[in-house]
Design an enzyme around this catalytic site. Structure first.
Site: not given
Ligand code: MG
Ligand code: NAI
Length: 330
Positions: A123, A169, A202, A226, A230
């Site tokens: 980001y 990763k 993963d 992020d 969630d």
């Molecule tokens: Mg979010």
């Protein structure tokens, strides 16, 4: 008196913020300053994050934020919250996940936290399009990785957690996540009393569904954090219940994990838990520890008495649940 900048934003923001301010006012004395940001602000002023809001944020002791709408179809539109995190260098996003009473969830008594790097990674905001190809630059720095790892280990130490999981990763993103992993392991060496494991993102996504009780503190880069947060919110009752804090060297901003939930705006049905628990985290940050614990306990008691909103299996309205919480604050 501590100065709190509040930014209600869009969608369910205004109503949830009004409830949170009322709850805070009933247990602590703070000075509220209003700041504008988000889509409504953009429509009015042509900018999502006015300079005056950034200035007020820099002058406040803490910021309480709800959520902003970010329409995907406006070219060069900047998300106000992403911009604010950058402006204030709020590099650490802390998201605690705790099971609440009476919420139908697959695992009882979960208590873990995700510490997400908030300013770089995927980001970083460096994207370009060349004809039929598009590129995003994933920036990882040693400094950014070390400070987020240090934040995670300090948090674990403070909260009495005994393990930190570094999530990456590095088998594919060999240079970027290789650097993140190397830097985080270096920091871990300074905390021999806290166990450190590292794991591929993963596999962690899978383990969160299968055996989330294995985790205590997860530290990871921006995009992975992020997504995993969630996912984790579903383990404790969904997006409506999860609070978060964004911390930098000088500033701190507190916000629910959920977005502006426009379909619930003005309907008095949104779950106020994430917002109220974010306000509790803010109170702890400004030194109002007792008020913070009181507010957290009042929210938990709403769950014990099942005066909770529909998304978590109750039948209360937003205001009905907040009413109950405020009455419990005495
Ligand atoms: Mg979010
Ligand atoms: P969202 O979190 O607003 O809503 C997703 C779903 O989660 C909702 O449809 C609802 O079912 C549930 N939900 C969210 N908050 C809830 C609450 N308080 N009570 C009960 N259920 C709740 O995410 P979505 O739909 O992806 O995005 C909507 C808007 O919010 C977009 O414009 C997006 O850009 C923005 N957004 C803003 C964020 C921020 O300001 N930090 C974070 C995430 C999204």
């Amino acid at each position: 008196m501590k100065k709190i900048l509040y930014i209600e934003g869009d969608g369910v923001g205004p109503e949830l913020m009004a409830h949170a301010r009322r709850a805070v006012d009933s247990i602590a004395k703070v000075e509220w300053v209003r700041g504008e940001a988000g889509f409504a602000t953009f429509q009015k002023t042509g900018t999502t994050l006015p300079d005056a809001t950034v200035q007020a944020a820099k002058e406040s002791d803490a910021i309480l934020f709800c959520a902003v709408t970010t329409p995907p179809n406006i070219l060069n539109y900047k998300s106000a919250i992403v911009a604010l995190r950058k402006e204030l260098d709020l590099y650490a996003n802390l998201r605690p996940f705790c099971t609440l009473p009476n919420v139908p969830v697959p695992f009882p008594a979960l208590n873990f936290a995700i510490v997400r790097e908030n300013t770089e990674g995927m980001y970083s905001g460096i994207e370009k399009r060349e004809g039929d190809s598009a590129f995003a630059t994933r920036v990882i720095t040693k400094k950014g990785s070390e400070r987020i790892a240090r934040f995670a280990f300090e948090y674990a130490k403070r909260q009495g957690f005994s393990k930190v999981t570094i999530v990456h990763k590095a088998n594919v993103l060999r240079l970027t996540d290789g650097l993140f992993l190397e830097a985080a392991r270096g920091v871990a060496a300074g905390y021999p009393e806290i166990a450190c494991e590292d794991a591929l993102v993963d596999s962690v996504a899978m383990r969160l569904v299968k055996s989330p009780q294995e985790f205590q503190v997860i530290v990871t880069t921006n995009l992975f954090g992020d997504i995993l947060s969630d996912e984790s919110s579903a383990l404790v009752g969904g997006l409506g219940v999860a609070p978060s804090g964004n911390y930098g060297g000088k500033h701190a901003l507190f916000e629910p994990v959920h977005g502006s939930a426009p379909k619930y705006a003005g309907k008095n049905v949104a779950n106020p838990t994430g917002m109220l628990l974010s306000a509790a985290m803010m109170l702890a940050h400004i030194g109002e520890k007792e008020a913070s614990e009181k507010l957290t306990r009042a929210v938990q008691e709403c769950y014990s008495q099942k005066i909770i909103t529909r998304d978590v299996g109750g039948s209360a309205s937003t205001s009905g649940m907040v009413e109950k919480a405020v009455s419990l604050l005495g």
